[in-house]
Design a protein around this motif. Structure first.
Motif, PDB file in Angstrom:
ATOM      1  N   TYR A  41       8.352  -9.288  36.400  1.00 52.74           N
ATOM      2  CA  TYR A  41       7.908  -9.112  37.792  1.00 52.74           C
ATOM      3  C   TYR A  41       7.352 -10.412  38.352  1.00 52.74           C
ATOM      4  O   TYR A  41       7.659 -10.790  39.495  1.00 52.74           O
ATOM      5  CB  TYR A  41       6.850  -8.015  37.875  1.00 52.74           C
ATOM      6  CG  TYR A  41       6.160  -8.012  39.222  1.00 52.74           C
ATOM      7  CD1 TYR A  41       6.815  -7.502  40.352  1.00 52.74           C
ATOM      8  CD2 TYR A  41       4.876  -8.551  39.382  1.00 52.74           C
ATOM      9  CE1 TYR A  41       6.210  -7.532  41.595  1.00 52.74           C
ATOM     10  CE2 TYR A  41       4.269  -8.581  40.622  1.00 52.74           C
ATOM     11  CZ  TYR A  41       4.939  -8.067  41.730  1.00 52.74           C
ATOM     12  OH  TYR A  41       4.342  -8.104  42.960  1.00 52.74           O
ATOM     13  N   LEU A  42       6.494 -11.103  37.578  1.00 52.11           N
ATOM     14  CA  LEU A  42       5.875 -12.326  38.076  1.00 52.11           C
ATOM     15  C   LEU A  42       6.899 -13.431  38.307  1.00 52.11           C
ATOM     16  O   LEU A  42       6.649 -14.354  39.097  1.00 52.11           O
ATOM     17  CB  LEU A  42       4.791 -12.803  37.093  1.00 52.11           C
ATOM     18  CG  LEU A  42       3.510 -11.982  37.060  1.00 52.11           C
ATOM     19  CD1 LEU A  42       2.565 -12.503  35.986  1.00 52.11           C
ATOM     20  CD2 LEU A  42       2.824 -11.982  38.420  1.00 52.11           C
ATOM     21  N   TRP A  43       8.036 -13.364  37.631  1.00 53.47           N
ATOM     22  CA  TRP A  43       9.083 -14.354  37.893  1.00 53.47           C
ATOM     23  C   TRP A  43       9.885 -13.977  39.134  1.00 53.47           C
ATOM     24  O   TRP A  43      10.054 -14.783  40.053  1.00 53.47           O
ATOM     25  CB  TRP A  43      10.007 -14.494  36.680  1.00 53.47           C
ATOM     26  CG  TRP A  43      10.996 -15.634  36.806  1.00 53.47           C
ATOM     27  CD1 TRP A  43      11.507 -16.176  37.947  1.00 53.47           C
ATOM     28  CD2 TRP A  43      11.570 -16.388  35.737  1.00 53.47           C
ATOM     29  NE1 TRP A  43      12.382 -17.196  37.665  1.00 53.47           N
ATOM     30  CE2 TRP A  43      12.431 -17.354  36.314  1.00 53.47           C
ATOM     31  CE3 TRP A  43      11.454 -16.334  34.341  1.00 53.47           C
ATOM     32  CZ2 TRP A  43      13.177 -18.248  35.552  1.00 53.47           C
ATOM     33  CZ3 TRP A  43      12.188 -17.229  33.586  1.00 53.47           C
ATOM     34  CH2 TRP A  43      13.031 -18.177  34.178  1.00 53.47           C
ATOM     35  N   ILE A  44      10.367 -12.745  39.165  1.00 52.78           N
ATOM     36  CA  ILE A  44      11.302 -12.372  40.225  1.00 52.78           C
ATOM     37  C   ILE A  44      10.590 -11.950  41.511  1.00 52.78           C
ATOM     38  O   ILE A  44      11.127 -12.107  42.614  1.00 52.78           O
ATOM     39  CB  ILE A  44      12.241 -11.241  39.735  1.00 52.78           C
ATOM     40  CG1 ILE A  44      13.541 -11.247  40.549  1.00 52.78           C
ATOM     41  CG2 ILE A  44      11.556  -9.892  39.792  1.00 52.78           C
ATOM     42  CD1 ILE A  44      14.407 -12.449  40.319  1.00 52.78           C
ATOM     43  N   GLY A  45       9.348 -11.430  41.402  1.00 55.63           N
ATOM     44  CA  GLY A  45       8.629 -10.950  42.577  1.00 55.63           C
ATOM     45  C   GLY A  45       8.422 -12.017  43.634  1.00 55.63           C
ATOM     46  O   GLY A  45       8.760 -11.815  44.815  1.00 55.63           O
ATOM     47  N   PRO A  46       7.859 -13.186  43.274  1.00 57.94           N
ATOM     48  CA  PRO A  46       7.663 -14.230  44.288  1.00 57.94           C
ATOM     49  C   PRO A  46       8.959 -14.723  44.919  1.00 57.94           C
ATOM     50  O   PRO A  46       8.968 -15.121  46.092  1.00 57.94           O
ATOM     51  CB  PRO A  46       6.977 -15.359  43.497  1.00 57.94           C
ATOM     52  CG  PRO A  46       6.325 -14.683  42.350  1.00 57.94           C
ATOM     53  CD  PRO A  46       7.235 -13.551  41.994  1.00 57.94           C
TER      54      PRO A  46
END
Length: 256
Positions: A11-16
């Protein structure tokens, strides 16, 4: 490709990256792309680069060599764009003095592009101790050098504005704050990584880098999309600033 990751890591990779892509759409629809075209390019390239690297990381047939080669190419291109963003912010900071703003922003963008090429040379010719991870080590050195320059330019913007008592546009201020936070944190994180700190727990630095960038994208959302309350003040003539003199003299020189 590299190793299995947790759901939070994904999530922290793809979310931003998703948020950056959404912000590009919002800026375009609101017409702000005319005011901040370079920052729009930075967001679009960052989102595209993030999606590509994420895909390369999760695909089993992509080798580590291919991943880090793409990573280094993206870091160089993004580094050049970042310096152009600083030039754009400098232009917005001095928008009431167009001649000085135009020349200054071009100097910053050109100097930044030259410095990122110098960072590439440093990364390419620095002796590497760990021969088994040469490309990854050079990528770390490249990013460490690049973020040192980024932080210096961000500090210059804030000190320049404070010294000459310049009033920030709230959108430009939000962009500068977000960039300053993420650059300072990334500089510290990549410096620790390049020096082997937390070598056995490097994923903690990955989480910190990605979480910090996530917060900064949210900061950009707030400053760029939330309406700014304009306070009315009585018209008071401000004393002439040295920048006004420099702007007039520079305009006179360019017209000769």
């Amino acid at each position: 490709m590299l190793q299995p990751h947790s759901l939070l890591w994904h999530y922290l990779w793809i979310g931003p990256q998703v948020l950056q892509a959404a912000l590009v759409v919002f800026l375009w629809r609101s017409g702000l792309h005319r005011t901040y075209p370079v920052f729009l390019t930075y967001l679009a390239f960052g989102a595209t680069e993030g999606f590509i690297l994420y895909g390369m990381d999760v695909l089993p047939w992509v080798s580590a060599q291919m991943f880090w080669e793409a990573f280094c190419v993206g870091a160089v291109i993004e580094g050049i764009i970042k310096f152009c963003v600083v030039g754009e912010l400098f232009f917005q900071l001095l928008r009431s003095r167009p001649t000085l703003a135009k020349v200054g922003s071009r100097l910053i963008s050109g100097a930044g592009a030259s410095l990122i090429l110098l960072a590439v040379a440093v990364a390419a010719y620095t002796p590497i101790v760990h021969r088994q991870a040469v490309l990854m080590s050079r990528a770390h050195i490249l990013l460490q050098s690049s973020y040192v320059i980024d932080c210096g330019l961000a500090l210059f913007l804030f000190l320049f504005a404070a010294h000459f008592k310049l009033v920030w546009d709230h959108r430009a201020f939000g962009i500068a704050v977000g960039l300053g936070i993420v650059w300072c944190e990334h500089m510290a994180g990549w410096a620790l990584s390049a020096n082997g700190v937390l070598h056995d727990k490097s994923y903690l630095l990955d989480f910190l880098n990605m979480a910090t960038f996530h917060v900064c994208v949210l900061i950009w959302f707030y400053f760029l999309l939330v309406p700014h309350k304009v306070t009315t003040t009585s018209a008071v003539s401000l004393p002439e600033n040295n920048l006004d003199i420099w702007n007039r003299e520079l305009e006179r020189l360019l017209q000769q």
